[in-house]
Design an enzyme around this catalytic site. Sequence first.
Site, PDB file in Angstrom:
ATOM      1  N   PRO A   1       0.899  -1.541   0.283  1.00  0.00           N
ATOM      2  CA  PRO A   1      -0.154  -0.023  -0.206  1.00  0.00           C
ATOM      3  C   PRO A   1       1.281   1.179   0.053  1.00  0.00           C
ATOM      4  O   PRO A   1       0.311   2.597  -0.121  1.00  0.00           O
ATOM      5  CB  PRO A   1      -0.708  -0.271   1.242  1.00  0.00           C
ATOM      6  CG  PRO A   1      -0.838  -1.374   1.859  1.00  0.00           C
ATOM      7  CD  PRO A   1       0.745  -2.060   1.664  1.00  0.00           C
TER       8      PRO A   1
ATOM      9  N   GLU B   1       2.757  -7.327   8.344  1.00  0.00           N
ATOM     10  CA  GLU B   1       2.641  -6.073   7.873  1.00  0.00           C
ATOM     11  C   GLU B   1       3.523  -5.948   6.572  1.00  0.00           C
ATOM     12  O   GLU B   1       4.207  -5.071   5.822  1.00  0.00           O
ATOM     13  CB  GLU B   1       3.498  -5.366   9.152  1.00  0.00           C
ATOM     14  CG  GLU B   1       1.997  -5.782  10.343  1.00  0.00           C
ATOM     15  CD  GLU B   1       1.256  -5.204  10.433  1.00  0.00           C
ATOM     16  OE1 GLU B   1       0.657  -4.199   9.358  1.00  0.00           O
ATOM     17  OE2 GLU B   1       0.455  -6.381  10.096  1.00  0.00           O
TER      18      GLU B   1
ATOM     19  N   ARG C   1      -2.616  -8.245 -21.113  1.00  0.00           N
ATOM     20  CA  ARG C   1      -3.639  -8.030 -21.947  1.00  0.00           C
ATOM     21  C   ARG C   1      -2.839  -6.979 -23.229  1.00  0.00           C
ATOM     22  O   ARG C   1      -3.271  -7.141 -24.248  1.00  0.00           O
ATOM     23  CB  ARG C   1      -5.408  -7.922 -20.863  1.00  0.00           C
ATOM     24  CG  ARG C   1      -4.593  -6.369 -20.459  1.00  0.00           C
ATOM     25  CD  ARG C   1      -6.024  -5.494 -19.815  1.00  0.00           C
ATOM     26  NE  ARG C   1      -7.548  -5.294 -21.317  1.00  0.00           N
ATOM     27  CZ  ARG C   1      -6.969  -3.820 -21.839  1.00  0.00           C
ATOM     28  NH1 ARG C   1      -5.894  -3.210 -21.578  1.00  0.00           N
ATOM     29  NH2 ARG C   1      -7.641  -3.785 -22.961  1.00  0.00           N
TER      30      ARG C   1
ATOM     31  N   ASP D   1      -8.552   2.592 -25.174  1.00  0.00           N
ATOM     32  CA  ASP D   1      -9.103   2.292 -24.398  1.00  0.00           C
ATOM     33  C   ASP D   1      -8.994   3.657 -24.126  1.00  0.00           C
ATOM     34  O   ASP D   1      -7.843   4.357 -23.458  1.00  0.00           O
ATOM     35  CB  ASP D   1      -7.570   1.419 -23.238  1.00  0.00           C
ATOM     36  CG  ASP D   1      -8.140  -0.051 -22.880  1.00  0.00           C
ATOM     37  OD1 ASP D   1      -9.492   0.766 -21.581  1.00  0.00           O
ATOM     38  OD2 ASP D   1      -7.841  -0.892 -21.827  1.00  0.00           O
TER      39      ASP D   1
HETATM   40  C1  JAH Z   1      -0.269  -6.303   2.493  1.00  0.00           C
HETATM   41  C2  JAH Z   1       1.594  -7.487   1.886  1.00  0.00           C
HETATM   42  N1  JAH Z   1      -2.487  -1.859  -3.004  1.00  0.00           N
HETATM   43  C3  JAH Z   1      -3.429  -2.603  -2.669  1.00  0.00           C
HETATM   44  C4  JAH Z   1      -2.340  -3.881  -1.685  1.00  0.00           C
HETATM   45  C5  JAH Z   1      -1.603  -4.331  -1.991  1.00  0.00           C
HETATM   46  C6  JAH Z   1      -0.527  -4.766  -1.264  1.00  0.00           C
HETATM   47  C7  JAH Z   1      -0.791  -5.456   0.528  1.00  0.00           C
HETATM   48  N2  JAH Z   1      -2.177  -4.463   0.497  1.00  0.00           N
HETATM   49  C8  JAH Z   1      -2.404  -3.990  -0.910  1.00  0.00           C
HETATM   50  C9  JAH Z   1      -0.858  -5.812   1.334  1.00  0.00           C
HETATM   51  C10 JAH Z   1      -0.298  -6.687   3.876  1.00  0.00           C
HETATM   52  C11 JAH Z   1       0.992  -7.537   3.153  1.00  0.00           C
HETATM   53  C12 JAH Z   1       0.906  -6.049   0.866  1.00  0.00           C
END
Ligand code: JAH
Length: 243
Positions: free
Chosen positions: A70, A97, A139, A154
């Site tokens: 994230p 995490e 794709r 697109d």
């Molecule tokens: C959550 C490792 N952007 C979306 C996304 C990508 C990866 C993760 N969460 C959301 C994530 C926990 C551990 C990656």
Amino acid sequence: MSASLLGKASDKGLLSFGVHDLRDWTYDRHRTVDDTPYGGGPGMVMKPSPWGEALDDVLTPSARLVVPTPSGRPFTQAVAAEMAAGDHLVFACGRYEGIDSRVMRHYAPLVRVDEVSIGDYVLAGGEVAVLVMIEAISRLVPGVLGNFESVTDDSFAPGRMETLVEGPVFTKPRDWRGQAVPDVLMSGHHGRIARWRRDEAFRRTAALRPDLLARLDPAGLDKHDRKLLESLDLAVDPGRVAK
Ligand code: JAH
């Protein structure tokens, strides 16, 4: 990845996929991949050693390492297109995490490393984000879609003059449950149809994606576009729309 578009592409030999279990690179009785975070705090962090052992085996000199998180840079259509040009992508899916940051730093001098986010929400791990990226990237690989037009047309395809979300689409029947298809689409006037679609795209973009509208290139706007934009209830000043 064995179903639908990706499965067919893989059957045709256009792409190939492999999946690995990180625990195959652990050597303790419990096949441990996580440990407590230095500095304290909630949850667990993925240990660097299993990742190092695994990536030493799986990476090749031409590979790119993609880590969904994230806190990564946004995964966009332009990023998908850039990744589709590569010949080997390795996705490292974290759980808990996330992965000890030294892993990404260790590989950065060896291969291209991208920490990427598919949106501002937290998943339980990177796997679902990787499936999203694999579909978006695959794709764009020549031959995968079959219909080349669908790629270039697109709304997010890079190289388009403007980047708008698409307006509504319709098919048969002409009347459905009291709703008629807009007359202009039945008119056969290709110029008017194109203009109507563009107007609808502007309206929908203004309502739902003001962030995209704010980035519009003014060079791509004609008088009609500017008038329409002025008529819309924009969160940004229409004179500044194209910044
Ligand atoms: C959550 C490792 N952007 C979306 C996304 C990508 C990866 C993760 N969460 C959301 C994530 C926990 C551990 C990656």
